[in-house]
Design an enzyme around this catalytic site. Structure first.
Site, mmCIF file in Angstrom:
data_model
loop_
_atom_site.group_PDB
_atom_site.id
_atom_site.type_symbol
_atom_site.label_atom_id
_atom_site.label_comp_id
_atom_site.label_asym_id
_atom_site.label_seq_id
_atom_site.Cartn_x
_atom_site.Cartn_y
_atom_site.Cartn_z
ATOM 1 N N SER A 102 0.833 -1.197 0.000
ATOM 2 C CA SER A 102 0.000 0.000 0.000
ATOM 3 C C SER A 102 0.875 1.257 0.000
ATOM 4 O O SER A 102 1.652 1.464 -0.921
ATOM 5 C CB SER A 102 -0.946 -0.039 1.207
ATOM 6 O OG SER A 102 -1.967 0.916 1.086
ATOM 7 N N HIS A 254 -7.495 -5.803 0.024
ATOM 8 C CA HIS A 254 -6.317 -4.932 0.011
ATOM 9 C C HIS A 254 -5.221 -5.422 0.961
ATOM 10 O O HIS A 254 -4.035 -5.281 0.665
ATOM 11 C CB HIS A 254 -6.739 -3.512 0.393
ATOM 12 C CG HIS A 254 -5.622 -2.521 0.368
ATOM 13 N ND1 HIS A 254 -4.975 -2.158 -0.797
ATOM 14 C CD2 HIS A 254 -5.019 -1.810 1.373
ATOM 15 C CE1 HIS A 254 -4.031 -1.265 -0.522
ATOM 16 N NE2 HIS A 254 -4.041 -1.037 0.786
#
Length: 274
Positions: A102, A254
């Site tokens: 991320s 994610h």
């Protein structure tokens, strides 16, 4: 046999940075960089797999995890990248494999941009990409007295459990250990002042014209159901990075280090053997 680990803090680039170092003499070193609102904790399932083959350095990017939460540190991607570069130099690491999840992925890209020869290979796990700098009105708000209280209220409203539900495809993985691990750094009020400073320092993600200049071999690993950085972001990033490949993990969100540590480990091993 339990792997030995050296933990500590190092004052580099204006910040007191926490690290975990797993020595493995003569092995290639992987450097792990976590995402926004996260820490080394996010790699707790991946590290035990990696240490059998590699030397591992995991860093808490300021102001997260156990690193210093200072209002003086510059929380730009460029400065975070320079901080990591100095940590790599401190440990005398040559040709590391940079692995970022991320926001950590965007820090990796900044490192590769600032120092093109630092690493031949990098792994981007659902990397932050193409996000613009925050609007000037929001940046100006960060100068308002007590604005850190609004940051605290905003994070409290999101809540750790809600954030985990948004980043995980498999909600059954959420347990007390996970909740406590992600909550711990936010029990210190100093982090909210630091994050307020971060609002004004963040310069946005690297544009395509800069990404096109990165020559390192990059493995992109993405979750099929990523809501934070949707799959089309990974596909665009693959096109912008001239030496890259994209792997898509089915039924994954994610937070792929939480959901798919074994798959990530196998893909990394295969990538580094080539």
């Amino acid at each position: 046999m339990e792997q030995s680990v050296v933990t500590g803090h190092r004052l580099v680039n204006g910040g007191n940075v926490y690290y975990e170092f797993y020595p493995n003499q003569n092995a290639k070193t992987v450097v792990l960089l976590h995402g926004f609102l996260s820490s080394t904790f996010t790699f707790r399932h991946l590290i035990p797999l990696l240490v059998s083959d590699y030397q591992v350095l995991s860093i808490d990017l300021p102001p997260f995890g156990k690193s210093e939460k200072s209002r003086r540190y510059v929380y730009s991607y460029k400065n975070l990248a320079q901080t990591v570069i100095q940590m790599i130099d401190y440990f005398s690491i040559k040709d590391p494999v940079l692995i970022g999840h991320s926001m950590g992925g965007q820090v990796v890209l900044n490192i590769l941009h600032l120092m093109p020869g630092i690493a031949e290979k990098a792994v981007l796990l659902s990397s932050s990409s193409y996000l613009k700098r925050l609007k000037w009105t929001i940046r100006m708000f960060s100068y308002v007295p007590f604005s850190s209280l609004f940051v605290k209220l905003w994070l409290a409203r999101i809540g750790v459990v809600k954030n985990l539900q948004d980043t995980l495809y498999n909600h059954s993985l959420i347990n007390n250990e996970m909740i406590d691990g992600y909550l711990q750094p936010f029990l210190q009020n100093k982090i909210f002042s630091a994050m307020t400073r971060m609002i004004r320092d963040w310069e946005g993600d690297l544009p395509s014209k800069v990404l096109n200049q990165i020559n390192a071999n990059c493995l992109l690993i993405w979750g099929e159901h990523d809501r934070s950085q949707p799959l089309h972001v990974g596909e665009r990033l693959k096109n912008d990075l001239i030496n890259s490949e994209l792997v898509v993990l089915k039924e994954t969100g994610h937070a792929i280090p939480e959901e798919r540590p074994y798959e990530i480990y196998e893909y990394i091993k295969r990538f580094l053997k080539d």
